[in-house]
Design a protein around this motif. Structure first.
Motif, PDB file in Angstrom:
ATOM      1  N   GLY A   8       0.777  -1.232   0.000  1.00 29.27           N
ATOM      2  CA  GLY A   8       0.000   0.000   0.000  1.00 29.27           C
ATOM      3  C   GLY A   8       0.806   1.279   0.000  1.00 29.27           C
ATOM      4  N   MET A   9       2.149   1.164   0.013  1.00 27.72           N
ATOM      5  CA  MET A   9       2.982   2.364   0.043  1.00 27.72           C
ATOM      6  C   MET A   9       2.835   3.210  -1.218  1.00 27.72           C
ATOM      7  N   GLU A  10       2.335   2.602  -2.292  1.00 25.29           N
ATOM      8  CA  GLU A  10       2.356   3.270  -3.596  1.00 25.29           C
ATOM      9  C   GLU A  10       1.184   4.205  -3.840  1.00 25.29           C
ATOM     10  N   PHE A  11       0.219   4.273  -2.927  1.00 24.88           N
ATOM     11  CA  PHE A  11      -0.992   5.043  -3.178  1.00 24.88           C
ATOM     12  C   PHE A  11      -0.932   6.409  -2.490  1.00 24.88           C
ATOM     13  N   GLN A  12      -0.899   7.479  -3.286  1.00 25.93           N
ATOM     14  CA  GLN A  12      -0.807   8.817  -2.714  1.00 25.93           C
ATOM     15  C   GLN A  12      -2.012   9.142  -1.835  1.00 25.93           C
ATOM     16  N   ARG A  13      -3.187   8.615  -2.189  1.00 21.51           N
ATOM     17  CA  ARG A  13      -4.377   8.937  -1.399  1.00 21.51           C
ATOM     18  C   ARG A  13      -4.272   8.425   0.037  1.00 21.51           C
ATOM     19  N   TYR A  14      -3.458   7.401   0.242  1.00 23.52           N
ATOM     20  CA  TYR A  14      -3.248   6.879   1.593  1.00 23.52           C
ATOM     21  C   TYR A  14      -2.586   7.946   2.471  1.00 23.52           C
ATOM     22  N   TYR A  15      -1.551   8.581   1.925  1.00 24.92           N
ATOM     23  CA  TYR A  15      -0.834   9.622   2.669  1.00 24.92           C
ATOM     24  C   TYR A  15      -1.736  10.838   2.877  1.00 24.92           C
ATOM     25  N   ARG A  16      -2.480  11.202   1.838  1.00 28.64           N
ATOM     26  CA  ARG A  16      -3.350  12.381   1.951  1.00 28.64           C
ATOM     27  C   ARG A  16      -4.429  12.170   3.002  1.00 28.64           C
ATOM     28  N   ALA A  17      -4.968  10.957   3.051  1.00 28.96           N
ATOM     29  CA  ALA A  17      -5.985  10.664   4.063  1.00 28.96           C
ATOM     30  C   ALA A  17      -5.401  10.779   5.467  1.00 28.96           C
ATOM     31  N   MET A  18      -4.162  10.340   5.635  1.00 30.69           N
ATOM     32  CA  MET A  18      -3.519  10.461   6.943  1.00 30.69           C
ATOM     33  C   MET A  18      -3.283  11.927   7.294  1.00 30.69           C
ATOM     34  N   GLU A  19      -2.896  12.710   6.320  1.00 32.75           N
ATOM     35  CA  GLU A  19      -2.713  14.144   6.573  1.00 32.75           C
ATOM     36  C   GLU A  19      -4.011  14.783   7.043  1.00 32.75           C
ATOM     37  N   ARG A  20      -5.130  14.415   6.430  1.00 28.48           N
ATOM     38  CA  ARG A  20      -6.431  14.971   6.837  1.00 28.48           C
ATOM     39  C   ARG A  20      -6.788  14.550   8.267  1.00 28.48           C
ATOM     40  N   ARG A  21      -6.261  13.399   8.696  1.00 33.48           N
ATOM     41  CA  ARG A  21      -6.504  12.957  10.074  1.00 33.48           C
ATOM     42  C   ARG A  21      -5.488  13.552  11.052  1.00 33.48           C
ATOM     43  N   ASN A  22      -4.602  14.409  10.547  1.00 31.66           N
ATOM     44  CA  ASN A  22      -3.529  14.993  11.343  1.00 31.66           C
ATOM     45  C   ASN A  22      -2.560  13.913  11.826  1.00 31.66           C
ATOM     46  N   VAL A  23      -2.286  12.971  10.939  1.00 34.53           N
ATOM     47  CA  VAL A  23      -1.404  11.844  11.236  1.00 34.53           C
ATOM     48  C   VAL A  23      -0.193  11.899  10.314  1.00 34.53           C
ATOM     49  N   ARG A  24       0.987  11.780  10.895  1.00 33.27           N
ATOM     50  CA  ARG A  24       2.214  11.716  10.105  1.00 33.27           C
ATOM     51  C   ARG A  24       2.516  10.256   9.767  1.00 33.27           C
ATOM     52  N   SER A  25       2.918  10.014   8.540  1.00 38.63           N
ATOM     53  CA  SER A  25       3.117   8.656   8.048  1.00 38.63           C
ATOM     54  C   SER A  25       4.577   8.241   8.147  1.00 38.63           C
ATOM     55  N   VAL A  26       4.821   7.141   8.848  1.00 34.24           N
ATOM     56  CA  VAL A  26       6.173   6.582   8.978  1.00 34.24           C
ATOM     57  C   VAL A  26       6.137   5.146   8.450  1.00 34.24           C
ATOM     58  N   PHE A  27       6.922   4.897   7.422  1.00 32.09           N
ATOM     59  CA  PHE A  27       6.953   3.584   6.787  1.00 32.09           C
ATOM     60  C   PHE A  27       8.282   2.898   7.044  1.00 32.09           C
ATOM     61  N   MET A  28       8.234   1.584   7.178  1.00 36.31           N
ATOM     62  CA  MET A  28       9.464   0.803   7.246  1.00 36.31           C
ATOM     63  C   MET A  28       9.803   0.296   5.849  1.00 36.31           C
ATOM     64  N   VAL A  29      11.062   0.461   5.470  1.00 36.30           N
ATOM     65  CA  VAL A  29      11.565  -0.071   4.205  1.00 36.30           C
ATOM     66  C   VAL A  29      12.486  -1.242   4.533  1.00 36.30           C
ATOM     67  N   HIS A  30      12.113  -2.430   4.073  1.00 37.14           N
ATOM     68  CA  HIS A  30      12.882  -3.639   4.362  1.00 37.14           C
ATOM     69  C   HIS A  30      14.005  -3.861   3.358  1.00 37.14           C
ATOM     70  N   ASP A  31      13.774  -3.512   2.111  1.00 35.44           N
ATOM     71  CA  ASP A  31      14.825  -3.663   1.104  1.00 35.44           C
ATOM     72  C   ASP A  31      14.392  -2.995  -0.193  1.00 35.44           C
ATOM     73  N   LEU A  32      15.362  -2.816  -1.081  1.00 37.21           N
ATOM     74  CA  LEU A  32      15.108  -2.307  -2.432  1.00 37.21           C
ATOM     75  C   LEU A  32      15.540  -3.323  -3.469  1.00 37.21           C
ATOM     76  N   ILE A  33      15.494  -4.576  -3.121  1.00 38.76           N
ATOM     77  CA  ILE A  33      15.997  -5.642  -3.985  1.00 38.76           C
ATOM     78  C   ILE A  33      15.303  -5.665  -5.350  1.00 38.76           C
ATOM     79  N   PRO A  34      13.984  -5.473  -5.447  1.00 38.95           N
ATOM     80  CA  PRO A  34      13.381  -5.469  -6.785  1.00 38.95           C
ATOM     81  C   PRO A  34      13.928  -4.365  -7.692  1.00 38.95           C
ATOM     82  N   LEU A  35      14.463  -3.296  -7.100  1.00 39.54           N
ATOM     83  CA  LEU A  35      15.040  -2.214  -7.894  1.00 39.54           C
ATOM     84  C   LEU A  35      16.494  -2.499  -8.253  1.00 39.54           C
ATOM     85  N   THR A  36      17.252  -3.011  -7.275  1.00 41.88           N
ATOM     86  CA  THR A  36      18.682  -3.202  -7.484  1.00 41.88           C
ATOM     87  C   THR A  36      19.018  -4.549  -8.118  1.00 41.88           C
ATOM     88  N   HIS A  37      18.111  -5.529  -7.945  1.00 47.31           N
ATOM     89  CA  HIS A  37      18.353  -6.883  -8.467  1.00 47.31           C
ATOM     90  C   HIS A  37      17.049  -7.455  -9.013  1.00 47.31           C
TER      91      HIS A  37
END
Length: 384
Positions: free
Chosen positions: A103-132
């Protein structure tokens, strides 16, 4: 203290489907255990999110931490969440903790959190699909790039599991000409409970390979190594226990498992292995094998060394970051090197194995206490 929100969509979906937790799931469950008593649960689908009520949140957290799966109750909870999504819940100040990539890819997810006065913190486990990308399913690289770049643009903060992952993230931000959000490195603790030794599962010497079967994990090389060892030692060859489900793009490995006569009775597959059984397998193993071509972290390495089990690992940067000079490091393409170390470690009086066990006494495993101290400090810094 900010109000904590935890996205449990992946966890609840996998519980509903009856799937055992992966490494990513173990991290999510640790967050539920740490913050569940003071948090609200979030469910999301394609970026449309719903904050559960306090009562429903506690129910969801209880099911997840106890692995209780009542499919009818979960369905009712989801229906209730869909209804409550029509109500616009807002907080004086909030922090969303999202520990999977879903679900990290959907901008509306972040915007909805902003409307709730919530800051979004995501964990990134790896970038393997990009690098390999060659180790992943087709088009996964495009999907993951969208996730990562959307997070770089819209997340208020990022948690990463290693310096290696952070360096990969910084490189991606620079390549895309995107700002790098505030980030914190917080190593992951073992998700495996430390248990007393159970009954030895196999009478003869054996090695453990703990991983979903997928190309970057390098099962194919190890199976060829094992065939060579069987050819040399016959019935005296050690067993190989492969713990993990069959994944994707691994037909050649499956061919070896199902059709290689030399490996019959020597290689043991454990597709669904409980934590208790996994712990027992590790504690009696000659060593854990970890021959991956690339990893964002490497939870099995931590799990093994915390149990004082030797590790034969790929010579890659992230493993050095986690375990220093404790494991035996071998190039993931060096089949003869793997054969030599396995032949050494299979011996009852192996000096190399004894020496690693001495080094392992000095291993200081990452702890969830330290992890969450870093996360709490990071959350605090986002509010200043």
């Amino acid at each position: 203290m900010s109000k904590i929100l935890i996205d449990v969509t992946r966890l609840l979906t996998r519980l509903y489907d009856g799937l055992l937790p992966t490494g990513v799931d173990r991290v999510g469950l640790a967050y539920v255990q740490r913050y569940g008593g003071q948090a609200r649960a979030v469910l999301s689908e394609r970026g449309v999110s719903s904050v559960l009520t306090e009562r429903d949140s506690l129910k969801a957290f209880e099911w997840l931490t106890s692995s209780i799966c009542n499919r009818n109750s979960i369905r009712r909870l989801v229906i209730s969440a869909c209804t409550s999504s029509l109500r616009k819940t807002a907080f004086e100040r909030g922090i969303l903790l999202h520990t999977s990539h879903n679900g990290m890819e959907f901008q509306r997810y972040y915007r909805a959190m902003e409307r709730r006065n919530v800051r979004s913190v995501f964990m990134v486990h790896d970038l393997i699909p990009l690098t390999h990308a060659e180790y992943c399913r087709p088009a996964v690289d495009q999907a993951h790039r969208q996730r990562i770049r959307t997070a770089l643009e819209h997340a208020d903060g990022l948690i990463v599991n290693s310096r290696f992952t952070l360096d990969s993230l910084i490189a991606e931000a620079q390549q895309a000409h995107l700002r790098m959000p505030p980030a914190v490195i917080a190593h992951l603790a073992s998700g495996l409970p430390v248990r007393a030794h159970g009954k030895r599962p196999i009478d003869t010497p054996y090695f453990v390979f703990l991983s979903t079967i997928e190309p970057r994990k390098n099962h194919w090389l190890i199976l060829h190594v094992w065939r060579r060892i069987v050819e040399e030692y016959g019935n005296a060859a050690p067993k190989l226990v492969i713990i993990g489900r069959r994944g994707w793009e691994c037909e050649n490995v499956i061919d070896m498992l199902e059709r290689c006569v030399a490996l019959k009775g020597v290689v043991i597959e454990e597709a669904s292995c409980s934590d208790e059984r996994l712990s027992t397998y590790l504690q009696y193993a000659q060593a854990l094998l970890f021959p991956s071509f690339v990893e964002g972290y490497g939870m099995p390495l931590v799990e093994a060394l915390e149990l004082q089990v030797p590790v034969l690992a790929s010579d890659i940067d992230v493993f050095h970051e986690i375990a220093g000079d404790i494991p035996e490091y071998i190039d993931p393409l060096d089949g003869l090197g793997w054969i030599a170390q396995i032949k050494e470690y299979m011996q009852p009086e192996s000096r190399a194995r004894a020496a690693q066990l001495d080094r392992a006494k000095h291993f200081r495993p990452p702890t969830w206490t330290t992890h969450f101290e870093r996360v709490d400090d990071f959350i605090g810094s986002l509010q200043t």
